[in-house]
Design a protein around this motif. Structure first.
Motif, PDB file in Angstrom:
ATOM      1  N   GLU A  10       0.684  -1.068  -0.070  1.00 54.45           N
ATOM      2  CA  GLU A  10       0.118  -0.044  -0.377  1.00 54.45           C
ATOM      3  C   GLU A  10       0.964   1.568   0.090  1.00 54.45           C
ATOM      4  N   GLY A  11       2.445   1.280  -0.246  1.00 56.30           N
ATOM      5  CA  GLY A  11       3.013   2.095   0.144  1.00 56.30           C
ATOM      6  C   GLY A  11       2.271   3.009   1.779  1.00 56.30           C
ATOM      7  N   LEU A  12       2.519   2.635   2.510  1.00 56.79           N
ATOM      8  CA  LEU A  12       2.322   2.998   4.581  1.00 56.79           C
ATOM      9  C   LEU A  12       4.365   3.654   4.540  1.00 56.79           C
ATOM     10  N   GLU A  13       3.746   4.241   5.493  1.00 58.63           N
ATOM     11  CA  GLU A  13       5.403   5.049   6.743  1.00 58.63           C
ATOM     12  C   GLU A  13       5.252   3.533   7.339  1.00 58.63           C
ATOM     13  N   ASP A  14       6.727   3.411   7.797  1.00 58.81           N
ATOM     14  CA  ASP A  14       7.570   1.993   8.580  1.00 58.81           C
ATOM     15  C   ASP A  14       8.491   3.023   9.255  1.00 58.81           C
ATOM     16  N   LYS A  15       9.358   2.755   9.742  1.00 55.04           N
ATOM     17  CA  LYS A  15      10.641   2.748  10.280  1.00 55.04           C
ATOM     18  C   LYS A  15      11.856   1.871   9.241  1.00 55.04           C
ATOM     19  N   VAL A  16      12.712   2.474   9.346  1.00 50.44           N
ATOM     20  CA  VAL A  16      13.691   1.912   8.381  1.00 50.44           C
ATOM     21  C   VAL A  16      14.366   0.397   9.583  1.00 50.44           C
ATOM     22  N   SER A  17      14.313   0.504  10.550  1.00 40.22           N
ATOM     23  CA  SER A  17      15.183  -0.383  11.986  1.00 40.22           C
ATOM     24  C   SER A  17      14.382   0.703  13.112  1.00 40.22           C
ATOM     25  N   LYS A  18      14.607  -0.904  13.950  1.00 40.05           N
ATOM     26  CA  LYS A  18      14.094  -0.410  15.435  1.00 40.05           C
ATOM     27  C   LYS A  18      14.140   0.600  16.189  1.00 40.05           C
ATOM     28  N   LYS A  19      14.705   1.205  16.346  1.00 41.80           N
ATOM     29  CA  LYS A  19      15.139   2.923  16.437  1.00 41.80           C
ATOM     30  C   LYS A  19      15.636   3.673  14.950  1.00 41.80           C
ATOM     31  N   GLY A  20      15.217   3.175  14.279  1.00 34.33           N
ATOM     32  CA  GLY A  20      15.621   4.032  12.921  1.00 34.33           C
ATOM     33  C   GLY A  20      14.461   5.626  12.753  1.00 34.33           C
ATOM     34  N   PRO A  21      14.746   5.770  11.397  1.00 29.75           N
ATOM     35  CA  PRO A  21      13.581   6.875  10.983  1.00 29.75           C
ATOM     36  C   PRO A  21      12.937   6.469  10.460  1.00 29.75           C
ATOM     37  N   ALA A  22      11.522   7.564  10.434  1.00 28.97           N
ATOM     38  CA  ALA A  22      10.189   6.706   9.618  1.00 28.97           C
ATOM     39  C   ALA A  22      10.787   7.156   7.923  1.00 28.97           C
ATOM     40  N   TYR A  23      10.271   6.108   7.053  1.00 29.65           N
ATOM     41  CA  TYR A  23      10.723   6.253   5.637  1.00 29.65           C
ATOM     42  C   TYR A  23       9.070   6.092   4.917  1.00 29.65           C
ATOM     43  N   ARG A  24       8.643   6.972   4.212  1.00 32.28           N
ATOM     44  CA  ARG A  24       7.264   6.257   3.413  1.00 32.28           C
ATOM     45  C   ARG A  24       7.613   5.445   2.010  1.00 32.28           C
ATOM     46  N   TYR A  25       7.321   4.006   2.274  1.00 32.23           N
ATOM     47  CA  TYR A  25       7.948   3.261   1.337  1.00 32.23           C
ATOM     48  C   TYR A  25       7.113   3.371   0.092  1.00 32.23           C
TER      49      TYR A  25
END
Length: 155
Positions: free
Chosen positions: A113-128
């Protein structure tokens, strides 16, 4: 697209109603297996169900790389998600489903769906970007039709 799928469903319902429950279970299992293989091939070729290529990955900055070293070949996208362990089939005599279950549902949904998620556990969020992993194409519909006709032709 949904009209074509509804027409296929209506057509298949009439034919499947003539089969015994055991025979329906056999044909739905075969269709589910072939649909799964079709989805895996399409994901491996990095194409959406409509045939459009996936959005390319974001280029990484090479901050630590040494000059002259042998570089590893890049891994293909969704290499692990394509495995039978994660892309599963469920079926009985009345229905079949091909999809991601359990642990990888969140990852697959974010990319589908192209949602936003964290790249790693404590990392930055990214909209895929949306990269549809599952879906019906015209070849999938033809595959279902051909498998059903082949199975009914044996009786």
């Amino acid at each position: 697209m949904t009209d074509d799928l509804r027409a296929l469903e209506t057509w298949a319902d009439v034919l499947l109603a003539k089969l015994q429950p055991g025979q329906r279970r056999v044909v739905t299992r075969k269709i589910a297996q072939e649909l799964r293989r079709s989805q895996v091939r399409r994901i491996a070729s990095q194409q959406a169900p409509d045939g459009a290529p996936y959005t390319a990955r974001k280029q990484r900055k090479n901050l630590r790389g040494k000059k002259g070293r042998v570089k590893r070949q890049k891994a293909a996208m969704f290499e692990k998600l394509r495995k039978t362990k994660y892309l599963l089939t469920e079926n009985d005599e009345n229905q079949l489903s091909v999809g991601f279950f359990e642990k990888v549902v969140r990852i697959a949904r974010v990319h589908q769906e192209g949602l936003e998620d964290k790249v790693s556990k404590k990392g930055p969020a990214y909209r895929y970007p949306a990269r549809p992993l599952l879906g019906f194409s015209a070849t999938d519909q033809a595959l279902i039709r051909d498998l059903l006709l082949h199975h009914l032709g044996r009786f």
